[in-house]
Design an enzyme around this catalytic site. Structure first.
Site, PDB file in Angstrom:
ATOM      1  N   ILE A 291       0.818  -1.222   0.000  1.00  0.00           N
ATOM      2  CA  ILE A 291       0.000   0.000   0.000  1.00  0.00           C
ATOM      3  C   ILE A 291       0.849   1.268   0.000  1.00  0.00           C
ATOM      4  O   ILE A 291       0.307   2.373  -0.087  1.00  0.00           O
ATOM      5  CB  ILE A 291      -0.965   0.021   1.201  1.00  0.00           C
ATOM      6  CG1 ILE A 291      -0.198  -0.088   2.521  1.00  0.00           C
ATOM      7  CG2 ILE A 291      -2.007  -1.068   1.069  1.00  0.00           C
ATOM      8  CD1 ILE A 291      -1.109  -0.009   3.750  1.00  0.00           C
ATOM      9  N   GLY A 292       2.155   1.122   0.073  1.00  0.00           N
ATOM     10  CA  GLY A 292       3.003   2.312   0.039  1.00  0.00           C
ATOM     11  C   GLY A 292       4.456   1.953   0.259  1.00  0.00           C
ATOM     12  O   GLY A 292       4.779   0.864   0.744  1.00  0.00           O
TER      13      GLY A 292
ATOM     14  N   GLY B 101       8.638   3.884   0.860  1.00  0.00           N
ATOM     15  CA  GLY B 101       9.442   5.074   1.117  1.00  0.00           C
ATOM     16  C   GLY B 101      10.914   4.737   1.035  1.00  0.00           C
ATOM     17  O   GLY B 101      11.296   3.648   0.583  1.00  0.00           O
ATOM     18  N   GLY B 102      11.742   5.685   1.481  1.00  0.00           N
ATOM     19  CA  GLY B 102      13.173   5.501   1.377  1.00  0.00           C
ATOM     20  C   GLY B 102      13.706   4.380   2.239  1.00  0.00           C
ATOM     21  O   GLY B 102      14.731   3.775   1.928  1.00  0.00           O
ATOM     22  N   MET B 103      13.021   4.075   3.360  1.00  0.00           N
ATOM     23  CA  MET B 103      13.530   3.082   4.293  1.00  0.00           C
ATOM     24  C   MET B 103      12.828   1.730   4.188  1.00  0.00           C
ATOM     25  O   MET B 103      13.407   0.719   4.574  1.00  0.00           O
ATOM     26  CB  MET B 103      13.400   3.596   5.728  1.00  0.00           C
ATOM     27  CG  MET B 103      14.199   4.855   6.014  1.00  0.00           C
ATOM     28  SD  MET B 103      15.968   4.597   5.890  1.00  0.00           S
ATOM     29  CE  MET B 103      16.225   3.540   7.303  1.00  0.00           C
ATOM     30  N   GLY B 104      11.598   1.716   3.715  1.00  0.00           N
ATOM     31  CA  GLY B 104      10.890   0.447   3.691  1.00  0.00           C
ATOM     32  C   GLY B 104       9.597   0.493   2.918  1.00  0.00           C
ATOM     33  O   GLY B 104       9.280   1.476   2.246  1.00  0.00           O
TER      34      GLY B 104
ATOM     35  N   VAL C 278       5.293  -0.548   3.100  1.00  0.00           N
ATOM     36  CA  VAL C 278       4.147  -0.805   3.977  1.00  0.00           C
ATOM     37  C   VAL C 278       3.142  -1.680   3.229  1.00  0.00           C
ATOM     38  O   VAL C 278       2.812  -1.402   2.073  1.00  0.00           O
ATOM     39  CB  VAL C 278       3.477   0.504   4.435  1.00  0.00           C
ATOM     40  CG1 VAL C 278       2.273   0.201   5.321  1.00  0.00           C
ATOM     41  CG2 VAL C 278       4.477   1.386   5.173  1.00  0.00           C
TER      42      VAL C 278
ATOM     43  N   LYS D 144       4.969  -2.704   8.265  1.00  0.00           N
ATOM     44  CA  LYS D 144       6.105  -1.963   7.705  1.00  0.00           C
ATOM     45  C   LYS D 144       7.327  -2.873   7.732  1.00  0.00           C
ATOM     46  O   LYS D 144       7.694  -3.394   8.779  1.00  0.00           O
ATOM     47  CB  LYS D 144       6.378  -0.696   8.515  1.00  0.00           C
ATOM     48  CG  LYS D 144       7.532   0.156   7.951  1.00  0.00           C
ATOM     49  CD  LYS D 144       7.996   1.218   8.934  1.00  0.00           C
ATOM     50  CE  LYS D 144       6.948   2.272   9.172  1.00  0.00           C
ATOM     51  NZ  LYS D 144       7.486   3.400  10.019  1.00  0.00           N
TER      52      LYS D 144
ATOM     53  N   ASP E 185      10.839  14.695  13.777  1.00  0.00           N
ATOM     54  CA  ASP E 185      10.575  14.716  12.331  1.00  0.00           C
ATOM     55  C   ASP E 185       9.090  14.930  12.062  1.00  0.00           C
ATOM     56  O   ASP E 185       8.499  14.277  11.201  1.00  0.00           O
ATOM     57  CB  ASP E 185      11.059  13.424  11.678  1.00  0.00           C
ATOM     58  CG  ASP E 185      11.165  13.543  10.150  1.00  0.00           C
ATOM     59  OD1 ASP E 185      11.274  14.688   9.660  1.00  0.00           O
ATOM     60  OD2 ASP E 185      11.129  12.509   9.463  1.00  0.00           O
TER      61      ASP E 185
END
Length: 693
Positions: A21-22, A24-27, A29, A44, A139
């Site tokens: 479902i999504g 990003g830079g680290m992992g 989801v 995640k 953050d």
């Protein structure tokens, strides 16, 4: 490690992965379903390249622990955390239904009084709870705030991503070094942007919270830049755009005052707690007209040419501050009037992230403790920021390596270049593109098994022409090698194996400036290792005579290549001076490479009588040449005689015909192949020899 796409249908703990479902830079989801309860959850999973990184795993673990310790309705709930073989580190969390605040702002959704008040109340509640438990988020930004759909009820806000959260009581926090800026620069406090972690406390979260509210009202944050470094510089300089620039209707309004109170450059002038900030926010929001919280009323400050909203002009604020606000905090902000230097940006997370990637390639060389300095340059080579040990000669090297990598990218269809490593006797530099700029890091000497040094492997035995031709073939036979190309100092392709004949002229044209740039580096480079999206190019400098290029897959035994190059070193040097016949497997000989490039047999014939009469003091000249060759051998090794012979031929003579008066010119040309201090030493010795009669 299992590829992320292969996790669909896999069991992790008590849940089964359904779909992605999504990411990003680290992992990544995923949506997952509990095998017993039938409830849906989010999972995640860290990217495989981070799954073995102890520091990142520790941050991932701390995020889960921080969230579990809060047990707050407005913080996403973590059901489980763990690590499984073939999957890596994971978190199982509640699945949210809605959109991020970032998406809502992008869609220019309206935030009227009620919605805005509801939002700030929930987020402030999270921060207050976290700060009371000695946890800093560090953050907070629209991407990390989720707006959950609740039919018939108020919107539920969820704060996400405590990945770089800090437990305040930690005395020694090895995960966050001084000088490293972690977070998102558009929302960082000045002290956080400068990497001054001893000064970062709960008021940095309040600063980020105010930046988020500012963006909800204006459509963009108080610091606007798509460039990471530029945003950091603006934050450390307190270079904020007044809210009235985008919302002239809020000029002088109490809401503007409260927001800028929390955006004070000096943390001591910000609200003491998130609760204090919330109290004044609610008073200010209540004073808004019904449409006052809507983001669809903002203007583009860059298009506004009127002087009324000049960024250097901050009219006096009309509303009297509440008792909890220091009146000094409401004075004009020091937009461009701070003493914080750009040098305060010692490092940022761009280098921390890249260091992890470098470490995966050569863990013995690219270690945190081996890093000596870093730099970011713009496209013109101008230093945007630097830290630690990074001398000017290395800055020039980074700029030139950037050009070399771009040229290699144009010459080979391997996709965009990711990073390049240039190695000298004293250190190794890692260079990588960053947005429109280029960044570099400098480390100590590499480990021998990760080095491109040929010391200890060179064999000085002479080889026949057939043996010379086999040198590139043996190099091309190494597992992972796709092609080998040998270029002379002046950019001529002298030998190759595995290169396609079609498009060869374009290939040589592209590589000529690469060779010349290699020899123009302001230091003695052992080798260059450039990584692309799909492949790799390694280059070894062969004395000051030629460059050997090896085109390979990403995984290659660099040590084996160095050993083989050392074994065939003399053959490769000979080919840089006298090209061999291109092997049939590589296609027909290239145009421009023929016998005319070799050494003429006439050079070894007896001197014709008419020419012999023109040469004066021939025995003395021969003796001087012999001494000159011996001196040159001290600088470039056993190939000195061949280099001298080739240079004499280019001058239009042979060893037997060169006049004594041409020796100074010969010395100059030979010295041109050397770097300092070898060049000066050879010129001095050559001057003595050329004057000897």
């Amino acid at each position: 490690m299992t590829r992320e796409a292969d996790l669909i249908g896999r069991d992790i703990g008590q849940v089964k992965i359904l779909q992605e479902i999504g990411s990003g830079g680290m992992g990544v989801v995923y949506k997952a379903r509990h095998k017993i309860l039938g409830t849906d959850h989010a999972v995640k999973v860290l990217h495989p390249e981070y799954a073995s990184n102890k520091k990142i795993l520790e941050r991932f673990r701390r995020e889960a622990l921080a969230i579990r310790s809060l047990q707050h309705d407005n913080v996403v709930f973590v059901l489980d955390f763990g690590w499984e073989q073939g999957i890596g580190a994971y978190q199982i969390m509640e699945l949210l239904d809605g959109i991020s605040l970032y998406q809502a702002i992008k869609e220019k959704q309206a935030f009227g009084k009620e919605r805005l008040a509801n939002f700030v109340t929930q987020v402030a509640s999270v921060l207050e709870c976290a700060h009371e438990n000695s946890i800093l988020h560090r953050d907070l930004k629209p991407d990390n705030i989720f707006l959950c759909v609740r039919h018939g009820k108020q919107e539920r806000v969820k704060v996400l991503d405590f990945g770089i959260a800090k437990v305040v009581q930690e005395v020694s926090n090895k995960l966050t070094r001084t000088g490293v800026a972690l977070g998102t620069p558009q929302y960082m406090s000045p002290e956080q942007a400068a990497g001054n972690w001893e000064d970062v406390d709960h008021r940095s979260d309040i600063y980020a919270f105010a930046s988020v509210i500012y963006e909800m009202l204006a459509g963009k944050p108080p610091v606007t830049s798509n460039h990471f470094t530029e945003a950091l510089v603006k934050q450390t300089n307190g270079d904020l755009t007044p809210l009235r620039m985008y919302r002239p209707d809020l000029d002088g309004h109490y809401l503007e005052q409260v927001i800028h109170w929390a955006l004070a450059f000096n943390r001591e002038q910000r609200p003491p707690t998130a609760g204090d900030f919330l109290r004044e926010l609610l008073v200010a929001i209540e004073a808004l007209p019904d449409e006052g919280g809507s983001v669809d009323t903002f203007v583009d400050a860059e298009e506004d040419t009127g002087s009324e909203f000049d960024t250097q002009y901050m009219p006096s604020l009309s509303s009297a501050p509440p008792p909890s606000i220091d009146p000094k905090a409401l004075e004009p902000l020091p937009f461009a009037d701070t003493s914080v230097p750009d040098g305060a940006l010692l490092q940022d997370h761009i280098f921390s992230t890249q260091l992890q990637a470098f470490h995966q390639i050569a863990p013995g060389t690219f270690k945190d403790e081996a890093m000596r300095g870093s730099v970011i340059l713009d496209i013109t080579g101008h230093v945007l920021s630097s830290q630690g040990f990074f001398p000017e000669v290395c800055v020039q090297g980074v700029h030139l390596v950037d050009g070399i990598c771009q040229q290699l990218q144009a010459a080979r269809p391997n996709g965009s270049w990711r990073h390049g490593f240039i190695e000298t006797k004293e250190n190794v530099m890692g260079v990588f593109p960053y947005l429109d700029d280029v960044a570099g890091m400098i480390f100590g000497c590499p480990e021998q098994r990760e080095s491109m040094a040929l010391d200890g492997y060179v064999q000085n035995s002479q080889h026949t022409s057939q043996e010379q031709a086999q040198a590139v073939v043996q190099l091309a036979s190494v597992s992972g090698v796709e092609a080998v190309a040998l270029f002379s100092l002046d950019g001529q392709l002298m030998s190759h194996y595995g290169l396609p004949v079609e498009g060869m002229d374009r290939f040589v044209l592209r590589f000529t400036p690469v060779v010349q740039a290699f020899f123009s580096l302001p230091f003695d480079a052992r080798g260059l290792d450039v990584w692309f999206e799909d492949g790799r190019v390694l280059a070894w400098q062969l004395e000051q005579i030629g460059v050997l290029f090896v085109f390979s897959q990403k995984m290659i035994n660099k040590l084996m290549l160095s050993v083989l190059i050392g074994r065939h070193y003399v053959s490769l040097i000979q080919q840089c001076i006298t090209p061999v016949t291109i092997l049939p497997e590589t296609g027909p000989p290239l145009s421009g490479l023929g016998e005319s490039h070799g050494l003429s047999s006439a050079e070894t014939e007896d001197l014709p009588p008419e020419l012999a009469a023109q040469v004066l003091d021939m025995p003395d000249c021969a003796a001087a040449l012999e001494e000159l060759e011996q001196e040159y051998t001290k600088h470039i090794g056993p190939m000195a005689k061949l280099v001298v012979k080739k240079t004499i031929k280019k001058m239009g003579f042979t060893r037997k015909t060169i006049p004594f008066g041409e020796l100074p010119q010969l010395v100059q040309q030979l010295a041109g192949r050397l770097n300092e201090p070898k060049k000066s030493d050879f010129l001095a010795k050559g001057a003595v020899l050329s004057r000897r009669k």
